[in-house]
Design an enzyme around this catalytic site. Structure first.
Site, PDB file in Angstrom:
ATOM      1  N   SER A  81     -50.731  42.400 -60.017  1.00 56.53           N
ATOM      2  CA  SER A  81     -51.230  41.076 -60.405  1.00 56.53           C
ATOM      3  C   SER A  81     -52.390  41.070 -61.385  1.00 56.53           C
ATOM      4  O   SER A  81     -52.782  40.005 -61.861  1.00 56.53           O
ATOM      5  CB  SER A  81     -51.647  40.285 -59.165  1.00 56.53           C
ATOM      6  OG  SER A  81     -50.519  39.828 -58.478  1.00 56.53           O
TER       7      SER A  81
ATOM      8  N   SER B 202     -50.049  37.711 -60.454  1.00 56.62           N
ATOM      9  CA  SER B 202     -50.497  36.406 -60.003  1.00 56.62           C
ATOM     10  C   SER B 202     -51.773  35.917 -60.696  1.00 56.62           C
ATOM     11  O   SER B 202     -52.068  34.722 -60.668  1.00 56.62           O
ATOM     12  CB  SER B 202     -50.760  36.448 -58.493  1.00 56.62           C
ATOM     13  OG  SER B 202     -51.844  37.324 -58.206  1.00 56.62           O
TER      14      SER B 202
ATOM     15  N   LYS C 299     -60.966  34.215 -60.720  1.00 55.03           N
ATOM     16  CA  LYS C 299     -59.689  33.874 -60.095  1.00 55.03           C
ATOM     17  C   LYS C 299     -59.962  33.037 -58.847  1.00 55.03           C
ATOM     18  O   LYS C 299     -60.882  33.334 -58.086  1.00 55.03           O
ATOM     19  CB  LYS C 299     -58.932  35.158 -59.734  1.00 55.03           C
ATOM     20  CG  LYS C 299     -57.520  34.919 -59.197  1.00 55.03           C
ATOM     21  CD  LYS C 299     -56.800  36.233 -58.884  1.00 55.03           C
ATOM     22  CE  LYS C 299     -55.349  35.997 -58.472  1.00 55.03           C
ATOM     23  NZ  LYS C 299     -54.631  37.263 -58.210  1.00 55.03           N
TER      24      LYS C 299
END
Lengths: 95, 483, 495
Positions: free
Chosen positions: C185, C161, C80
């Site tokens: 997330s 997210s 990420k």
């Protein structure tokens, strides 16, 4: 507890986010909806409840007083949008 | 009535509270492993944590915590076994994270007290509200470029103790005495070097004025005053400014100001617009700071003797005057020096020599107590030469100057220069004979009752003996011969 | 070779590499090739480190040849873009950090590299992790590889997210990925993409080098296609880090082994407050199915109450923006990242932050600034912290009676791009089931358990006591075995 346009501007100033005049209305509307929704927390009886600041239950560990970091100005300055030699540079500040 | 200022509308009292920022003595910063030494090349003592790079996290330095606790103990203050760090949020060029990690609601040290000494010999207790740990900011250089400010983050993240006083101070003199005393205590404890020129100790001065019997009026905060003299000046000029504002029918506005020592005025500080809303909240990157009582007790047991205790001991044990004791304890190194000189000797004489000839020589030569012109041991041996009557007091001053100049041992100087005191009564008799013979008129005057002439005979005899005569023997022989 | 390398689980790849059935380089190249093919459409990766990945894979092959047994040798992962990676641009999905190249490696990614992992690239995400759809990314939305059965043309969101991480793993563009979970997330995109996503206990994985959103709520954690794979990844990612004051000095148990534990005799709590009125029937039905599976596996089902559940979101939307407003103050155009010049420093700040941050980030900074400001702190922030204490107390009390809680992960399956964008609250409601575990810091996992009527995956959430991830893995693995989830996304490598 509805936000007025002056409050929206004050908050934007505190947060150092430029808000154009045309945006104030929209922001005010959005924030008021969110705060209206958040107001449900007022239903909760919190008498005598100690606030919880974090999800950890430990006491804080301490580091030894040893110099083991720093000494790499080039890496510190490498990402800077503006620099003057070994300094960061910003528009002149009047104190 | 103490210090007061006369305005057009009457007499005004000054109310002062001080927030002293003392840089903690530690090798590394409060929340990072970067060095704290003064005067390094720009941005060389900066870690990613100090520059608030994305994803960086603070980890507290144990010695900084220790130093704050020691200082709290030295101020006879409450040590809070649980304290917490908060973020103080504001934007400034030399504040990399956009917040300063400080302690707002739960400081590490609570209420304490400092006793100050005033020129009239009186003392006064000034309350300490609290002491907390916080990060220093970086340094902005405004004079390097016509349109830019340069930023050096070497100082960013260095540990500071903010020591807040109660508004108990009522005059520039008290403000100065408070800073000096606090500085002395910090230096004794070794928790702050107190170097105001390098910015290790800076004061924010809160000043307001009022008429007798009134509640407090609005105060102004004068930021970053960096000498005792400027603190005293800032109090006075700000008080006068405020009196002028009030007396012209206006209101003093609560604001942050700067003291300009060149012009002797204070002016509002533009960069503090957010001062009213710092949005403090507990720093979620840190946990509560919990101190074991045993750890605090151990620090307490290891504290050095502090100025007040030392002064009391110097008065009690050595019989010094309060004034001499105060002078000697102001710096720990001076007190140590004195005690080495005084050990096993006449303490009052030691005090006179240290505060007299020794200080004079030190100041004259621009030396310090850490780098003294004469060592304490050597000065002690000089006192010994007086005590065993090898030399007299007058010759001792000559020997002392030679010690300062040559660094030689006093006994060696005495031998070299043949300054040994003459205790041979035959030699003194001979000198007296000569003096009396040469001054028969004065002898007659003396015998007819002019007692004051005795000193003349002593002086002449000593002069004849190049100052080396034992004063007691000279006196004794003269008395006998003239009697 | 008929076997599609990109379809392997991490555990299978470990065995294959060990047995020299294929090389780490082949494995990396298979994934890089898949990325080349699919990423232009999915937008799951913001940057791909082709050369670095191949180099790391070759190093892994050399190490394997020498008998090195590090657990992640040659395993290709997506990272990420919230994790700072040494010398590799790290943006947090924001225009603000477009020019930022970290001179350091986050602890979690350093741990993965230490164990031999191969990094394929940096995964797309909602800007500064603020979002539940990946639509707030400055670099454009991510397409969910799953398609509605009767509406293949609709572009669905992967959740957020960590949307890029989830889409990459689902589409077989990585075998696993790192994510961060501040309000759901990891778990919500795992549920939307048919993956396992784990948010471990607060303090289990270091936050050092992970760009902060809300410090007291941010949890790094793994995504993978099986429970066991997430356990393998978490074993590498976790561990005490002296550089993070909130990192727990607690031993890391063998999570992989915990996946084999029986759930027989475990008491599983079913919190009645999660049964909201508006819950879709399919989700309710799946939840009941999960309860039945665990019962059949020998667990005891207990009805429990978490009375303050409904206040979780409100609490979250005060605490998270408050912390974010302060955490994001460092993006001021002075030391790194974007700068917009202005008349003076203040103007520079205001223009930089107005230009550099997208609307959702600006909105949350404004909310956070407001709730901390003079006169409102007590009414908002302090009250929220007290309610947070009550939410933690709810969990503490429930865990006196049960070993784990079972709930749905999200109130819906993946929705279409553009939906819910007009109404921030509707978007925020996505996190209703996941937020409480962040507020309490307790570990929670999402496990794919079934499909809705559109053929989209739905996840069930397992929550356990702090530092009892072992029970979480055991229950998750039991659900996984019972569910036998074998559906595949439409868009995937090798399809």
């Amino acid at each position: 507890m509805a936000l007025d346009p002056a409050t929206v501007r004050r908050i934007a100033t505190l947060a150092r986010i430029r808000v154009e005049d045309a945006e104030v209305d929209k922001l005010q509307g959005e924030l008021n909806v969110i705060f209206g929704w958040i107001e449900q927390l007022n239903e909760v009886d919190v008498t005598g409840v100690a606030p919880l600041t974090g999800a950890s239950h430990m006491a804080m560990k301490m580091r030894e007083d040893v110099v083991n970091d720093g000494g790499y100005p080039e890496r510190i300055l490498f990402n800077a949008p503006d620099r003057a030699g070994e300094f960061f540079a910003v528009p002149k500040v009047v104190e | 009535m103490g210090y007061a200022l006369e305005g057009r509308t009457g007499t005004w009292e000054v109310v002062v509270g001080l927030e002293v920022h003392a840089q903690v003595v530690s090798k590394a910063k409060l929340f990072s492993g970067a060095a704290t030494a003064f005067g390094a090349e720009p941005n060389t003592q900066v870690s990613y944590v100090d520059a608030a790079f994305p994803g960086m996290l603070p980890v507290i330095n144990k010695v900084c915590v220790e130093q704050a606790v020691k200082t709290g103990l030295g101020l006879n203050a409450q040590i809070n076994n649980v304290s917490r760090f908060d973020r103080k949020n504001y934007f400034y060029a030399d504040l990399p994270a956009g917040y300063q990690i400080s302690q707002f609601e739960h400081p590490i040290v609570g209420k304490g007290e400092i006793e100050i000494e005033l020129s009239d010999g009186s003392t006064k207790a000034i309350g300490v509200t609290r002491l907390h740990l916080e990060q220093d900011a970086g340094k902005s250089l405004h004079d390097q470029h016509p349109t830019k400010t340069y930023i050096d983050l070497n100082r960013a993240g260095v540990a500071l103790m903010e020591i807040v006083s109660e508004p108990d101070i009522r005059s520039p003199e008290e403000a100065g005495a408070y800073v000096r005393k606090l500085r002395s205590i910090l230096r004794y404890l070794g928790t702050c070097d107190g170097n105001m020129e390098e910015g290790s100790l800076r004061a924010d001065v809160n000043v307001s004025v009022r008429k007798a019997g009134e509640e407090y009026r609005t105060r102004c905060e004068i930021k970053n005053v960096n000498s005792v003299r400027f603190v005293m000046q800032a109090v006075e000029v700000e008080a006068l400014r405020q009196i002028d504002v009030w007396e012209s029918g206006e209101e003093v506005r609560q604001e942050t100001r700067l003291f300009d020592p060149n012009r002797g005025v204070t002016r509002p500080m533009r960069s503090k617009e957010d001062a009213h809303d710092y949005r403090y909240f507990p720093d979620p990157d840190l946990l509560p700071l919990v101190l074991e009582q045993g750890w605090v007790d151990a620090l307490k047991a290891g504290l050095p003797e502090l100025p007040d205790a030392k002064k009391a001991r110097f008065i009690g044990d050595y019989g010094l005057s309060a004034y001499d004791a105060s002078v000697l304890v102001a710096e720990q190194a001076t007190a140590w020096f004195f005690e080495v000189v005084a050990k096993g000797r006449d303490a009052k004489q030691a005090a006179n020599w240290v505060t007299g000839d020794f200080f004079a020589a030190m100041n004259r030569l621009g030396r310090t107590i850490e780098d003294p012109p004469v060592s304490a041991e050597a000065l002690g041996r000089l006192l010994d030469l007086m005590a065993d009557k090898t030399i007299n007091g007058k010759i001792a001053k000559e020997v002392f100057e030679a010690m300062v100049e040559t660094g030689k041992d006093p006994a060696a100087i005495v031998d070299e220069k043949g300054l040994r005191q003459v205790t041979d009564t035959g030699a003194i008799d001979a000198a007296v004979d000569k003096i009396l013979a040469a001054n028969q008129d004065k002898v007659a005057e003396y015998k007819s009752g002019k007692d004051k002439l005795f000193g003349f005979f002593v002086g002449q005899t000593m002069k004849a003996m190049a100052g080396k005569g034992n004063p007691a023997l000279v006196n004794e022989i003269l008395k006998r011969r003239l009697g | 070779m008929t076997q599609v390398l990109t379809d392997l689980t991490i555990a299978e790849a470990q065995a294959g590499l060990r047995d020299k059935r294929f090389s780490a380089e082949e494995l990396a190249l298979a994934h890089l090739h898949a990325i080349e093919t699919l990423n232009p459409r999915l937008n799951a990766y913001l940057s791909v480190g082709h050369a670095q990945a191949v180099e790391q894979a070759r190093a892994a092959d050399r190490a394997l040849a020498e008998g090195d047994t590090r657990p992640l040798l040659g395993i290709p992962l997506a990272i990420k873009d919230l994790f700072c990676t040494l010398g590799v641009r790290t943006t947090a999905g924001s225009k603000m950090l477009m020019p930022f190249i970290p001179p350091y490696e986050s602890t979690v990614t350093a741990n993965l590299l230490r164990d031999g992992a191969v990094f394929l690239g940096k995964a797309n995400m909602d800007e500064f992790a603020m979002g539940s759809s990946n639509m707030t990314s400055h670099f454009g939305p991510v397409e969910n590889p799953w398609k509605r059965r009767r509406d293949e043309s609709a572009v669905l969101v992967p959740g957020g997210s960590s949307g890029g991480s989830a889409a990459a793993v689902a589409a077989r563009l990585a075998m696993g990925a790192t994510g961060t979970d501040t309000g759901g997330s990891i778990r919500q995109p795992a549920s939307f993409c048919g993956l396992v996503g784990v948010k471990p206990t607060y303090g289990r994985c270091s936050r050092w080098g992970v760009i902060a959103f809300a410090s007291s709520l941010d949890h790094p954690g793994p995504f993978a296609r099986t429970v066991r794979d997430t356990a393998i990844l978490l074993n590498s990612m976790a561990g005490h880090d002296p550089k993070d004051s909130t990192s727990a000095d607690v031993a890391v148990p063998d999570f992989e082994k915990a996946c084999e534990r029986s759930v027989k005799g475990l008491r599983i709590g079913v919190p009645r407050e999660y049964r909201s009125d508006g819950m879709p029937g399919e989700i309710e039905a799946l939840w009941q199915q999960g309860i039945a599976w665990l019962k059949a596996a020998g667990a005891e089902i207990v009805d429990v109450s978490l009375p303050h559940t409904k206040y979780g979101l409100g609490t979250y939307y005060i605490v998270a923006p408050a912390e974010a407003s302060s955490n994001l103050a460092r993006y001021d155009g002075v030391r790194f990242g974007r700068r917009e010049n202005g008349e003076d420093l203040r103007d520079l700040y205001e223009r930089t932050r107005a230009e550099g941050f997208g609307p959702e980030v600006r909105r949350r900074i404004m909310i956070g600034t407001y709730v901390l400001s003079a006169g409102y702190y007590d009414a908002f922030y302090l009250r929220a912290q007290k309610v947070r204490a009550l939410i933690l107390r709810d969990f503490d009390e429930a865990f006196q009676r049960v070993d784990a809680l079972l709930t749905p992960t999200a109130p819906s399956a993946a929705f279409a791009l553009g939906e819910k964008m007009d109404d921030p609250i509707k978007m925020y409601l996505n996190d209703v089931f996941t937020v409480p575990a962040n507020l309490a810091g307790v570990p929670a996992a999402s496990v794919p358990a079934g499909l809705d009527s559109n053929g989209l995956p739905l996840g069930l959430q397992v929550i356990t006591r702090s530092f009892d991830e072992e029970t979480m893995f055991a229950v998750s693995a039991a659900l996984e075995r019972a569910a036998g989830f074998s559906a595949l996304p439409t868009l995937r490598a090798g399809a």
